[in-house]
Design a protein around this motif. Structure first.
Motif, mmCIF file in Angstrom:
data_model
loop_
_atom_site.group_PDB
_atom_site.id
_atom_site.type_symbol
_atom_site.label_atom_id
_atom_site.label_comp_id
_atom_site.label_asym_id
_atom_site.label_seq_id
_atom_site.Cartn_x
_atom_site.Cartn_y
_atom_site.Cartn_z
ATOM 1 N N GLY A 149 41.377 60.950 40.523
ATOM 2 C CA GLY A 149 41.737 62.189 40.852
ATOM 3 C C GLY A 149 39.853 62.498 40.028
ATOM 4 O O GLY A 149 40.196 63.511 39.714
ATOM 5 N N VAL A 150 39.171 62.506 40.329
ATOM 6 C CA VAL A 150 37.675 62.776 40.065
ATOM 7 C C VAL A 150 36.752 62.240 41.611
ATOM 8 O O VAL A 150 36.267 61.529 41.871
ATOM 9 N N PRO A 151 36.814 64.213 41.971
ATOM 10 C CA PRO A 151 36.415 63.416 43.987
ATOM 11 C C PRO A 151 35.487 63.960 43.459
ATOM 12 O O PRO A 151 34.083 64.220 42.738
ATOM 13 N N GLY A 152 34.173 63.431 44.111
ATOM 14 C CA GLY A 152 32.899 63.880 44.369
ATOM 15 C C GLY A 152 31.775 63.314 43.606
ATOM 16 O O GLY A 152 30.490 63.412 43.647
ATOM 17 N N ALA A 153 32.043 62.091 42.931
ATOM 18 C CA ALA A 153 32.112 61.562 42.028
ATOM 19 C C ALA A 153 30.156 60.436 42.810
ATOM 20 O O ALA A 153 29.094 59.931 42.086
ATOM 21 N N HIS A 154 30.930 59.463 44.219
ATOM 22 C CA HIS A 154 29.471 59.198 44.773
ATOM 23 C C HIS A 154 27.917 60.161 45.120
ATOM 24 O O HIS A 154 27.216 59.308 44.930
ATOM 25 N N SER A 155 28.924 61.184 45.261
ATOM 26 C CA SER A 155 27.386 61.772 45.664
ATOM 27 C C SER A 155 27.115 62.690 44.989
ATOM 28 O O SER A 155 25.641 63.329 44.722
ATOM 29 N N GLU B 105 29.932 52.691 46.223
ATOM 30 C CA GLU B 105 31.060 53.555 46.974
ATOM 31 C C GLU B 105 32.804 53.446 46.732
ATOM 32 O O GLU B 105 32.871 54.121 46.839
ATOM 33 N N GLU B 106 32.457 52.021 46.649
ATOM 34 C CA GLU B 106 33.699 51.481 46.281
ATOM 35 C C GLU B 106 34.310 52.466 44.268
ATOM 36 O O GLU B 106 34.917 52.942 44.248
ATOM 37 N N ILE B 107 33.297 52.606 43.598
ATOM 38 C CA ILE B 107 33.179 53.655 42.548
ATOM 39 C C ILE B 107 33.952 54.578 42.927
ATOM 40 O O ILE B 107 34.194 55.413 41.985
ATOM 41 N N GLY B 108 33.369 55.062 43.813
ATOM 42 C CA GLY B 108 33.592 56.829 44.472
ATOM 43 C C GLY B 108 34.872 56.498 44.806
ATOM 44 O O GLY B 108 35.588 57.495 44.024
ATOM 45 N N ARG B 109 35.079 55.996 45.613
ATOM 46 C CA ARG B 109 36.821 55.670 45.933
ATOM 47 C C ARG B 109 38.004 55.971 44.987
ATOM 48 O O ARG B 109 39.333 56.319 44.452
ATOM 49 N N ARG B 110 37.167 54.410 43.945
ATOM 50 C CA ARG B 110 38.761 54.170 43.159
ATOM 51 C C ARG B 110 38.316 55.314 41.994
ATOM 52 O O ARG B 110 39.746 55.905 41.835
ATOM 53 N N LEU B 111 37.474 55.838 41.774
ATOM 54 C CA LEU B 111 37.451 57.690 40.951
ATOM 55 C C LEU B 111 38.421 58.612 41.377
ATOM 56 O O LEU B 111 39.061 59.036 40.562
ATOM 57 N N GLU B 112 37.829 58.934 42.651
ATOM 58 C CA GLU B 112 38.292 59.791 43.806
ATOM 59 C C GLU B 112 40.310 59.463 43.403
ATOM 60 O O GLU B 112 40.417 60.409 43.693
ATOM 61 N N LYS B 113 41.030 58.263 43.641
ATOM 62 C CA LYS B 113 42.219 57.957 43.842
ATOM 63 C C LYS B 113 42.376 58.542 42.458
ATOM 64 O O LYS B 113 43.684 58.838 41.687
ATOM 65 N N ARG C 196 25.409 52.077 37.114
ATOM 66 C CA ARG C 196 26.519 52.785 36.434
ATOM 67 C C ARG C 196 26.467 53.817 35.772
ATOM 68 O O ARG C 196 27.352 55.439 35.836
ATOM 69 N N THR C 197 25.451 54.090 35.518
ATOM 70 C CA THR C 197 24.267 55.183 34.120
ATOM 71 C C THR C 197 24.151 56.335 35.426
ATOM 72 O O THR C 197 24.627 57.274 34.899
ATOM 73 N N HIS C 198 24.161 56.366 36.542
ATOM 74 C CA HIS C 198 24.022 57.563 37.287
ATOM 75 C C HIS C 198 25.598 58.238 37.163
ATOM 76 O O HIS C 198 25.396 59.523 37.548
ATOM 77 N N PHE C 199 26.409 57.349 37.857
ATOM 78 C CA PHE C 199 27.509 57.771 37.648
ATOM 79 C C PHE C 199 27.976 58.705 36.714
ATOM 80 O O PHE C 199 28.646 59.727 36.169
ATOM 81 N N ALA C 200 27.905 58.189 34.905
ATOM 82 C CA ALA C 200 27.989 58.369 33.770
ATOM 83 C C ALA C 200 27.578 59.881 33.969
ATOM 84 O O ALA C 200 27.584 60.739 33.512
ATOM 85 N N HIS C 201 25.927 60.126 34.685
ATOM 86 C CA HIS C 201 25.277 61.413 34.187
ATOM 87 C C HIS C 201 26.166 62.151 34.794
ATOM 88 O O HIS C 201 26.286 63.450 34.190
ATOM 89 N N TYR C 202 26.200 62.446 36.041
ATOM 90 C CA TYR C 202 26.996 63.068 36.636
ATOM 91 C C TYR C 202 28.698 63.026 36.557
ATOM 92 O O TYR C 202 29.022 64.262 36.501
ATOM 93 N N LEU C 203 29.899 62.743 36.017
ATOM 94 C CA LEU C 203 30.088 62.837 35.274
ATOM 95 C C LEU C 203 30.445 63.752 34.019
ATOM 96 O O LEU C 203 31.076 64.622 33.415
ATOM 97 N N VAL D 137 34.521 51.011 32.227
ATOM 98 C CA VAL D 137 34.382 49.527 31.694
ATOM 99 C C VAL D 137 35.490 48.757 32.027
ATOM 100 O O VAL D 137 36.781 49.895 32.277
ATOM 101 N N HIS D 138 35.770 47.852 31.804
ATOM 102 C CA HIS D 138 36.633 46.888 32.655
ATOM 103 C C HIS D 138 37.610 47.302 31.846
ATOM 104 O O HIS D 138 38.369 48.208 31.330
ATOM 105 N N ASN D 139 39.503 47.455 33.169
ATOM 106 C CA ASN D 139 40.918 48.574 32.660
ATOM 107 C C ASN D 139 40.796 49.987 33.088
ATOM 108 O O ASN D 139 41.390 50.450 32.541
ATOM 109 N N LYS D 140 39.320 50.211 33.335
ATOM 110 C CA LYS D 140 39.228 51.837 33.529
ATOM 111 C C LYS D 140 39.096 51.696 34.717
ATOM 112 O O LYS D 140 38.945 51.428 35.869
ATOM 113 N N PRO D 141 39.518 52.929 35.475
ATOM 114 C CA PRO D 141 39.556 53.585 36.689
ATOM 115 C C PRO D 141 38.819 53.170 37.434
ATOM 116 O O PRO D 141 38.821 53.323 38.631
ATOM 117 N N GLY D 142 37.518 53.440 37.568
ATOM 118 C CA GLY D 142 36.485 53.611 38.079
ATOM 119 C C GLY D 142 34.843 52.281 37.170
ATOM 120 O O GLY D 142 34.338 51.595 38.609
#
Ligand code: AMP
Ligand code: MN
Ligand code: MN
Ligand code: MN
Length: 288
Positions: free
Chosen positions: A115-121, A105-113, A134-141, A159-164
């Motif tokens: 500029g990447v909406p909808g990543a959690h779902s 959920e937190e990765i989704g919120r951070r990606l949303e901020k 994280r791999t599931h996020f990667a497949h979606y992106l 990864v470290h220092n990146k938005p998600g």
């Protein structure tokens, strides 16, 4: 003929893309004789893998890859021959899965901020109700064109220092090994060459790992270069850890890791499958 061991692999129970049954079938065709299913923080796929292994004539080792936090580092510990029905192990893994849900959920919120909406779902759809990572996020992106490959998504977003990126608070080394041992398993340090640590810090990790009863280290891994195999082989030799061998296979989309293609262990190293606890665990598991 030498027996082909592959003691590290994933199914859709975590972030692999093959069902446990398809993974076992593919391993058999590729010439693997003994396969450990080691999904991240779950033993969910073991029953299906075991049934498939009986059908195709492969020896299945019930396993798990436990996420551990150690001195600011995420370390993976493979448990081999763990009893999936063990309550201590299950309770421990359940806590890690709860953290994974919150982190997703937190990765989704951070990606949303960012500029990447909808990543959690989107990621949840890839996880199909099973463990999320994280791999599931990667497949979606990749699917929505944010990056050309899973590797690029990791580099740019996860990864470290990146938005998600969300720092992990996983199991302690002590707890992870206690769960594995209580469930009858042997603990093995996964893909050690992947950790960004000095030789000194790796030595400290191994020291604490051995104090907690850990017995093995992956010398041959799908993510190790020939030079890594030499270096970690020397570490196994000097620390007395038993050598293990595992592809860390996640599915046919990663063509750089295929089943049945690993090199052999350096000949002088004692292998984890040549130990008395291994043989005892095999006997117990066959009878179960
Ligand atoms: P997680 O346990 O959810 O934090 O995700 C860790 C998993 O992500 C690993 O087991 C790999 O399958 C995958 N992974 C980690 N780093 C990378 C990378 N740089 N490129 C591709 N996959 C990666
Ligand atoms: Mn993985
Ligand atoms: Mn791993
Ligand atoms: Mn793995």
């Amino acid at each position: 003929m030498t027996i082909q061991y592959d003691l590290h692999s994933h199914s859709v129970a975590s972030d692999g893309t093959l069902s446990a049954a398809d993974l076992v079938g593919r391993a058999r065709v590729a010439g693997v004789d003994v396969l450990a299913l080691t999904d991240h923080d779950t033993t969910d796929g073991v029953a299906e893998a075991r049934a498939a292994a009986l059908r195709v004539g492969l020896i299945l080792v019930p396993g798990v890859e436990v996420s551990v936090s150690w001195n600011g580092l995420t370390v993976h510990v493979v448990g081999l021959h763990v009893d999936p029905a063990n309550e201590t192990l299950e309770r421990g893994l359940c806590g890690l899965r709860a953290f994974r849900e919150w982190r997703a959920e937190e990765i989704g919120r951070r990606l949303e901020k960012a500029g990447v909406p909808g990543a959690h779902s989107g990621a949840k759809a890839y996880a199909q109700g099973r463990i999320i990572g994280r791999t599931h996020f990667a497949h979606y992106l990749v699917e929505c064109g944010r990056a050309p490959s899973v590797r690029d998504v990791f580099r740019r977003y996860l990864v470290h220092n990146k938005p998600g990126y969300v720092p992990g608070q996983w199991a302690s080394l002590e707890d992870a090994l206690e769960w594995i041992h209580t469930a009858g398993g042997q603990a093995v340090i996964a893909h050690p060459a992947r950790y960004r640590v000095t030789a000194t810090k790796l030595g400290r990790l191994i020291g604490e790992f051995r104090e907690c009863g850990g017995v093995g280290i992956e010398v041959v891994s799908g993510s190790h270069s020939p030079a890594d195999v030499q270096r970690i082989g020397a570490v196994a030799r000097s620390t007395g850890l038993l050598a293990s061998r595992g592809s860390d296979y996640h599915g046919p989309e990663n063509p750089w890791v295929e089943l049945g293609r690993l090199s052999g262990l350096p000949a002088d190293l004692p292998a984890v499958w040549d130990s008395d606890p291994w043989r005892a665990a095999q006997t117990r598991w066959r009878a179960a």
